[in-house]
Write a protein that holds these residues in place. Structure first.
Motif, short mmCIF file in Angstrom:
data_model
loop_
_atom_site.label_atom_id
_atom_site.label_comp_id
_atom_site.label_asym_id
_atom_site.label_seq_id
_atom_site.Cartn_x
_atom_site.Cartn_y
_atom_site.Cartn_z
N CYS A 155 -3.11 -6.82 -5.78
CA CYS A 155 -4.37 -7.14 -5.10
C CYS A 155 -4.57 -8.65 -4.95
CB CYS A 155 -5.55 -6.58 -5.88
SG CYS A 155 -5.62 -4.79 -5.99
N VAL A 156 -3.74 -9.42 -5.60
CA VAL A 156 -3.83 -10.88 -5.61
C VAL A 156 -5.17 -11.32 -6.22
CG1 VAL A 156 -3.41 -12.98 -4.27
CG2 VAL A 156 -2.45 -10.83 -3.48
N ALA A 166 -10.10 -4.94 -2.59
CA ALA A 166 -10.09 -5.96 -3.64
C ALA A 166 -9.82 -7.34 -3.05
CB ALA A 166 -9.02 -5.63 -4.69
N ARG A 167 -8.87 -7.41 -2.15
CA ARG A 167 -8.56 -8.70 -1.52
C ARG A 167 -9.75 -9.23 -0.72
NH1 ARG A 167 -2.40 -7.56 0.56
NH2 ARG A 167 -1.46 -7.52 -1.50
N ARG A 168 -10.38 -8.35 0.04
CA ARG A 168 -11.54 -8.76 0.83
C ARG A 168 -12.68 -9.23 -0.06
NH1 ARG A 168 -11.74 -3.82 5.28
NH2 ARG A 168 -10.38 -4.83 6.80
N MET A 169 -12.96 -8.46 -1.10
CA MET A 169 -14.06 -8.81 -1.99
C MET A 169 -13.80 -10.16 -2.66
SD MET A 169 -14.96 -5.10 -3.64
CE MET A 169 -15.89 -5.84 -4.97
N ARG A 170 -12.59 -10.37 -3.14
CA ARG A 170 -12.27 -11.64 -3.80
C ARG A 170 -12.42 -12.80 -2.83
NH1 ARG A 170 -13.26 -15.02 -6.77
NH2 ARG A 170 -11.71 -16.37 -7.68
N GLY A 174 0.82 -1.21 0.00
CA GLY A 174 0.00 0.00 0.00
C GLY A 174 0.85 1.25 0.00
N SER A 175 1.90 1.28 0.79
CA SER A 175 2.77 2.45 0.86
C SER A 175 3.48 2.69 -0.46
CB SER A 175 3.80 2.27 1.97
OG SER A 175 3.17 2.19 3.21
N ASP A 215 -4.09 2.18 -0.88
CA ASP A 215 -3.90 0.96 -0.10
C ASP A 215 -5.25 0.43 0.38
OD1 ASP A 215 -4.09 3.18 1.62
OD2 ASP A 215 -3.02 2.14 3.22
N ALA A 216 -6.21 1.32 0.64
CA ALA A 216 -7.56 0.87 1.03
C ALA A 216 -8.24 0.11 -0.10
CB ALA A 216 -8.40 2.07 1.45
N ALA A 217 -8.03 0.56 -1.34
CA ALA A 217 -8.61 -0.14 -2.49
C ALA A 217 -7.97 -1.52 -2.67
CB ALA A 217 -8.45 0.69 -3.75
#
Length: 107
Positions: free
Chosen positions: A30-31, A66-70, A13-14, A60-62
């Protein structure tokens, strides 16, 4: 409680916060698969994603979103809209936990 953000999430993210990358590079960070990411962007599920001449900028929030949604789609067979809603709720909970931690440190 363990920190839900791993060290590599912070590092990625940084590094990406001010970087412009190809869709494939963002998807790798985002994997997720590039086609998955593009479909979700086109559906408006990443409202803050910016594209300029074929390169993208994600916060970094996006990336976490993306990871959470996937993960939600994969683990619970959730439709993208539901995964986005749950990701919104998780982001809000993270924000509220951060605010609460700040308030608890006040004298």
């Amino acid at each position: 409680m363990a920190n839900p953000m791993a060290d590599n999430d912070f590092l990625i993210g940084s590094l990406m916060e001010d970087s412009w990358l190809t869709l494939e590079q963002v998807a790798a960070a985002c994997v997720v698969e590039p086609t998955w990411l593009l479909r979700h962007i086109e559906e408006g599920l990443f409202p803050h994603a910016e594209c300029l001449s074929g390169v993208w900028r994600f916060s970094d929030a996006a990336l976490r979103r993306a990871r959470r949604m996937r993960q939600l789609e994969r683990d619970f067979d959730a439709v993208p809209e539901l995964a986005a809603l749950v990701a919104d709720l998780q982001e809000e909970m993270d924000h509220l936990r951060t605010r609460l931690a700040c308030l608890e440190r006040l004298p």
